[in-house]
Design an enzyme around this catalytic site. Structure first.
Site, short mmCIF file in Angstrom:
data_model
loop_
_atom_site.label_atom_id
_atom_site.label_comp_id
_atom_site.label_asym_id
_atom_site.label_seq_id
_atom_site.Cartn_x
_atom_site.Cartn_y
_atom_site.Cartn_z
N HIS A 102 0.55 -1.70 0.08
CA HIS A 102 -0.05 0.05 -0.23
C HIS A 102 0.96 1.22 0.01
O HIS A 102 0.28 2.29 -0.57
CB HIS A 102 -1.15 0.24 1.28
CG HIS A 102 -1.70 -0.77 1.44
ND1 HIS A 102 -2.54 -1.76 2.23
CD2 HIS A 102 -2.91 -1.72 0.55
CE1 HIS A 102 -2.92 -2.50 2.49
NE2 HIS A 102 -3.12 -2.44 0.85
N LYS A 117 -16.61 -6.35 7.15
CA LYS A 117 -15.59 -6.29 6.49
C LYS A 117 -14.77 -7.59 7.95
O LYS A 117 -13.95 -7.97 7.72
CB LYS A 117 -14.93 -5.98 6.09
CG LYS A 117 -15.70 -5.57 4.50
CD LYS A 117 -14.27 -5.08 3.42
CE LYS A 117 -14.31 -4.82 2.24
NZ LYS A 117 -13.50 -5.40 0.94
N ARG A 142 -1.65 -6.31 -8.15
CA ARG A 142 -0.55 -7.14 -7.91
C ARG A 142 -0.61 -8.10 -8.90
O ARG A 142 1.05 -8.16 -8.82
CB ARG A 142 -0.60 -7.89 -6.21
CG ARG A 142 -0.71 -6.93 -4.71
CD ARG A 142 -1.35 -7.52 -3.99
NE ARG A 142 -2.72 -8.17 -3.93
CZ ARG A 142 -3.50 -8.33 -2.86
NH1 ARG A 142 -2.77 -8.24 -2.03
NH2 ARG A 142 -4.64 -7.94 -3.63
N SER A 194 -2.26 -7.28 3.20
CA SER A 194 -3.34 -7.35 4.81
C SER A 194 -3.03 -8.37 5.50
O SER A 194 -2.76 -9.00 6.71
CB SER A 194 -4.35 -6.32 5.04
OG SER A 194 -3.91 -4.65 4.41
O1 PNS Z 1 -8.85 -2.19 0.12
P1 PNS Z 1 -10.15 -3.52 -0.61
O2 PNS Z 1 -11.13 -4.32 1.18
O3 PNS Z 1 -9.88 -4.50 -1.15
O4 PNS Z 1 -10.67 -1.90 -0.85
C1 PNS Z 1 -12.36 -2.50 -1.23
C2 PNS Z 1 -12.75 -1.07 -1.29
C3 PNS Z 1 -13.00 -0.51 0.09
C4 PNS Z 1 -11.89 -0.66 -2.75
C5 PNS Z 1 -14.02 -1.26 -2.43
O5 PNS Z 1 -15.22 -2.64 -1.15
C6 PNS Z 1 -15.28 -0.04 -1.80
O6 PNS Z 1 -15.15 0.54 -3.08
N1 PNS Z 1 -15.53 -0.23 -1.23
C7 PNS Z 1 -17.11 0.88 -0.89
C8 PNS Z 1 -18.54 0.73 -1.80
C9 PNS Z 1 -18.10 0.42 -3.08
O7 PNS Z 1 -18.56 1.64 -3.49
N2 PNS Z 1 -18.73 -0.55 -3.72
C10 PNS Z 1 -18.14 -0.62 -5.31
C11 PNS Z 1 -19.25 -0.44 -6.26
S1 PNS Z 1 -20.41 -1.30 -6.20
#
Ligand code: PNS
Length: 158
Positions: free
Chosen positions: A17, A41, A90, A128
């Protein structure tokens, strides 16, 4: 002013990150790290802890701000006047999910573009989950997590 958002769960922030944070901070005038506050989550680190750990790691990056958000990412972008979402890739396995989310976000708000940065070759395997798994067994996480938060991560698993 170009404002970018690097969103994620950051449970906890890793060297992978951090690599994306530093590189994307050069691409925008202001980079907001958006930490998703979603208890569904089941994060190991609370939202406050995740935000604090990132703040610690990014304290020397002048154009970086760390905020938590709830709900849809595009709504957070609108609220912050951001027009760029940054995500790291990645491996090819990340791509299918990321493409779907990027397309959904673009459908929801055509003013916001998603930019993908290829993770540095040093960190393709760092996540993570990997950091938590190694820390849980008390093994060395210094190659996976920023040095200044290594002790904070171990503390969580004591
Ligand atoms: O680190 P992650 O868990 O891969 O991040 C995922 C994240 C936070 C980018 C994604 O889950 C997100 O944007 N969640 C907020 C809800 C949303 O807007 N989802 C996308 C539209 S379907």
């Amino acid at each position: 002013m170009r404002i970018g958002i690097y969103p994620g769960s950051f449970d906890p922030v890793t060297l992978g990150h951090y690599d994306i944070i530093v590189r994307s901070s050069h691409l925008v005038d202001k980079l907001i790290i958006g930490v998703l506050n979603n208890s569904a989550k089941n994060p190991v680190f609370s939202i406050e802890e995740r935000v604090e750990l990132i703040k610690k790691v990014t304290k020397d990056l002048e154009n970086v701000e760390v905020l938590s958000f709830e709900g849809l990412l595009v709504d957070f972008c609108k609220q912050m006047n951001a027009n760029v979402i940054i995500r790291g890739l990645r491996a090819v396995s990340d791509f299918e999910y990321e493409l779907q989310i990027a397309q959904a976000n673009h459908k929801l708000n055509r003013d916001v573009e998603t930019i993908f940065l290829a993770t540095s070759t040093h960190y393709p395997f760092v996540s993570s989950s990997v950091v938590k798994e190694i820390a849980r067994y008390g093994a060395d996480i210094s190659r996976f997590a920023p040095e200044c938060i290594v002790d904070d991560i171990y503390k969580k698993f004591k």
